[in-house]
Design an enzyme around this catalytic site. Structure first.
Site, PDB file in Angstrom:
ATOM      1  CD  GLU A 147       8.167  -0.031   7.299  1.00  0.00           C
ATOM      2  OE1 GLU A 147       7.207  -0.758   6.971  1.00  0.00           O
ATOM      3  OE2 GLU A 147       8.348   1.108   6.820  1.00  0.00           O
ATOM      4  CG  ASP A 157       0.651  -3.933   2.252  1.00  0.00           C
ATOM      5  OD1 ASP A 157       0.805  -4.744   3.190  1.00  0.00           O
ATOM      6  OD2 ASP A 157       1.485  -3.064   1.958  1.00  0.00           O
ATOM      7  CG  ASP A 204      -0.390  -0.054   2.519  1.00  0.00           C
ATOM      8  OD1 ASP A 204       0.848  -0.172   2.619  1.00  0.00           O
ATOM      9  OD2 ASP A 204      -1.156   0.020   3.514  1.00  0.00           O
ATOM     10  CB  SER A 205       4.580   1.647  -0.305  1.00  0.00           C
ATOM     11  OG  SER A 205       4.726   0.503  -1.118  1.00  0.00           O
ATOM     12  CD  GLU A 209       0.698  -1.302   8.105  1.00  0.00           C
ATOM     13  OE1 GLU A 209       0.399  -0.483   8.994  1.00  0.00           O
ATOM     14  OE2 GLU A 209       1.091  -0.966   6.967  1.00  0.00           O
ATOM     15  CE  LYS A 248       3.461  -5.916   3.901  1.00  0.00           C
ATOM     16  NZ  LYS A 248       3.051  -4.672   4.598  1.00  0.00           N
TER      17      LYS A 248
HETATM   18  O1  KIV Z   1       3.651  -1.035   1.587  1.00  0.00           O
HETATM   19  C1  KIV Z   1       4.797  -1.494   1.473  1.00  0.00           C
HETATM   20  O2  KIV Z   1       5.483  -1.334   0.450  1.00  0.00           O
HETATM   21  C2  KIV Z   1       5.333  -2.237   2.602  1.00  0.00           C
HETATM   22  C3  KIV Z   1       6.796  -2.558   2.601  1.00  0.00           C
HETATM   23  C4  KIV Z   1       7.602  -1.345   2.805  1.00  0.00           C
HETATM   24  C5  KIV Z   1       7.132  -3.627   3.579  1.00  0.00           C
HETATM   25  O3  KIV Z   1       4.618  -2.558   3.493  1.00  0.00           O
END
Ligand code: KIV
Length: 264
Positions: A181, A83, A44-45, A114, A112
């Site tokens: 992280e 994510d 989600d980056s 958090e 994924k």
């Molecule tokens: O969103 C993302 O790219 C991430 C990585 C930095 C682990 O969660």
């Protein structure tokens, strides 16, 4: 080529082989990285590097589905983890299941999420129902406001204990791996040694079972983003700007296109 599964990733940890992960958000990057890495993360980056937001909070499930479909089309080797964006898994485990299912239908092999102990019931629910889950602790970007910014976590003794406990709970809930992280190297080493499942570090030092980086960061696409943990393997911002400058100049000077670029 055979797609890597969560069992292959566990085998890598068991055999002390490092796991290589990188983000991708579109088909072009996906096809370029597929053969080189073990795991591709649609992070989600993308809210920051693709959409230009200050954080990841506004990313929607629809955004993730769109990018997952593009990335999945070009993968024939790497494991695809996606994510779950903010508020798609925190509200209820039923909603989490529905949303994780949409990501799997779009081509993800796992999702994924958090968080620590507070998210374990949801992880247990998803994994019991056949959806593999990667955890993510330490600097959890969806909690940026609670954390007071994008800051290194786990420096204080009480934070260390909590992170160690959280990681253990994630493993017990059924997570197949966990991203660490922005935490001190010693803590990441302790967590890696105390867990059966693989740890994937970003800003967590040398002792993790694997590493992940945002593809735009490792390629040097943002000349202003220079965190301590990042190594740039290319300087594409410079190269792209130079290429576009030359193109613009050649168009203005009528050097491009030439006869050779023209149809007759
Ligand atoms: O969103 C993302 O790219 C991430 C990585 C930095 C682990 O969660």
């Amino acid at each position: 080529m055979k797609r890597l599964t969560i069992l292959d990733l566990q085998k890598k940890k068991d055999q002390k082989e490092k796991i290589v992960a990188v983000t991708a958000y579109d088909a072009t990057f996906s096809s370029l990285v597929d053969a080189e890495v073990d795991v591709v993360l649609v992070g989600d980056s993308l809210g920051m590097v693709i959409q230009g937001q200050d954080n990841t909070l506004s990313v929607s499930l629809e955004d993730m589905v769109y990018h997952t479909k593009a990335v999945a089309r070009k993968l024939s080797h790497a494991h695809l983890v996606v994510d779950m964006p903010f508020l798609t898994y925190q509200v209820s485990k039923e909603k989490a299941l529905q949303n994780a299912g949409e990501l799997l239908k779009a081509g993800a092999q796992s999702v994924k999420v958090e968080g620590g102990v507070e998210i374990c019931e949801t992880i247990h629910h998803l994994t019991q129902l056949g959806i593999p889950v990667m955890g993510h602790v330490g600097l959890t970007p969806q909690s940026v406001h609670q954390l007071g910014g994008f800051r290194v976590q786990g420096k204080e003794a009480f934070q260390k204990d909590k992170l160690l406990r959280d990681a253990k709970h994630l493993e017990e809930a059924g997570a197949y791996a966990v991203v660490l992280e922005s935490i001190p190297q010693d803590l990441a080493c302790d967590m890696t040694q105390s867990l059966r499942i693989p740890t994937i570090g970003i800003g967590a030092g040398v002792g993790c079972d694997g590493q992940v980086l945002v593809i735009y960061d490792l390629l040097g696409m943002d000349p202003h983003f220079k965190p301590k943990f990042l190594k740039r393997y290319a300087h594409l911002a410079r190269d792209i700007q130079a290429a576009v400058q030359t193109y613009a100049q050649e168009v203005r000077e009528e050097k491009f296109p030439t006869e050779g670029h023209s149809f007759h």
